[in-house]
Design a protein around this motif. Structure first.
Motif, short mmCIF file in Angstrom:
data_model
loop_
_atom_site.label_atom_id
_atom_site.label_comp_id
_atom_site.label_asym_id
_atom_site.label_seq_id
_atom_site.Cartn_x
_atom_site.Cartn_y
_atom_site.Cartn_z
N THR A 81 -8.11 6.04 -1.05
CA THR A 81 -8.41 5.92 -2.47
C THR A 81 -8.34 7.29 -3.13
O THR A 81 -7.92 7.41 -4.28
CB THR A 81 -9.81 5.30 -2.67
N GLN B 150 0.85 -1.19 0.00
CA GLN B 150 0.00 0.00 0.00
C GLN B 150 0.89 1.24 0.00
O GLN B 150 1.82 1.37 0.79
CB GLN B 150 -0.91 -0.01 1.23
N GLN C 131 -4.78 7.98 -4.00
CA GLN C 131 -4.38 7.10 -5.09
C GLN C 131 -4.94 7.62 -6.42
O GLN C 131 -4.22 7.70 -7.42
CB GLN C 131 -4.88 5.68 -4.83
N LYS D 162 -2.93 8.99 -9.79
CA LYS D 162 -3.13 8.38 -11.11
C LYS D 162 -3.56 9.42 -12.14
O LYS D 162 -3.08 9.41 -13.28
CB LYS D 162 -4.15 7.25 -11.03
N PHE E 285 -0.68 4.58 -0.51
CA PHE E 285 -1.50 5.77 -0.27
C PHE E 285 -2.38 5.57 0.95
O PHE E 285 -2.81 4.45 1.24
CB PHE E 285 -2.35 6.08 -1.50
#
Length: 187
Positions: free
Chosen positions: A169, A164, A172, A176, A166
């Protein structure tokens, strides 16, 4: 709840409290000043009761959480000696002393502060003890700093393969999207 579950819950609460009061950035935004709601949310991670933090307790939580964030940050950065020094100061300040206690209608359980201290100091003693136990365990490498830009949150890696990167979510996804946009602007 067994002892290891209680310790993990205390450590998760310690990290949440530390992030709320010590992190400069959280999930891409400047971290607002910690308040009683943030302290109560952290406490709910380890207690079945609805906690209430008054103004006096908030001042104690704020000071203790900043020290806790410093100690946990040192741990996440691999600076174990600096973390141990900070945790020792916090343990001494909170008079952390394990003792068995029982409340009406509940089984015996371990408290980490003497009965004469304030509620906030008692919680901080427990959180400092949980962080100190992490420092001396094989799970130390599971404490991480979020890999996203503009996020200073710390977290425990709960994934099976321990990859993991980050804290959430949200972080993350932001990372991205930023990488996707960066690739698109190079074309």
């Amino acid at each position: 709840m067994d002892a290891t579950e209680h310790l993990k819950a205390s450590l998760e609460a310690a990290i949440a409290l530390a992030n709320s009061f010590g992190a400069e950035w959280s999930q891409g935004r400047p971290q607002p000043a910690g308040d009683s709601t943030a302290a109560e949310a952290a406490l709910r991670l380890t207690t079945n009761q609805v906690p209430h933090v008054d103004a006096g307790g908030l001042a104690e939580f704020t000071e203790g959480a900043v020290h806790l964030y410093g100690a946990l940050s040192h741990l996440a950065d691999g600076e174990v000696d600096a973390s141990a020094a900070e945790l020792n100061e916090l343990l001494k300040a909170t008079q952390a002393a394990p003792q068995l206690s029982r409340h009406k209608g509940s089984p015996w359980h371990l408290h980490f502060a003497v009965p004469e201290v304030s509620t906030a100091t008692g919680w901080l003693a427990e959180f400092a003890t949980a962080a100190a136990m992490l420092l001396g365990s094989d799970d130390l490498e599971l404490l991480r700093r979020c890999g996203a830009d503009r996020c200073d949150n710390l977290f425990l890696d709960g994934t099976r393969n321990h990859t993991q990167r980050f804290c959430s979510t949200s972080c993350q996804n932001r990372t991205k999207v930023a990488a996707f946009r960066a690739r698109g602007s190079q074309e």
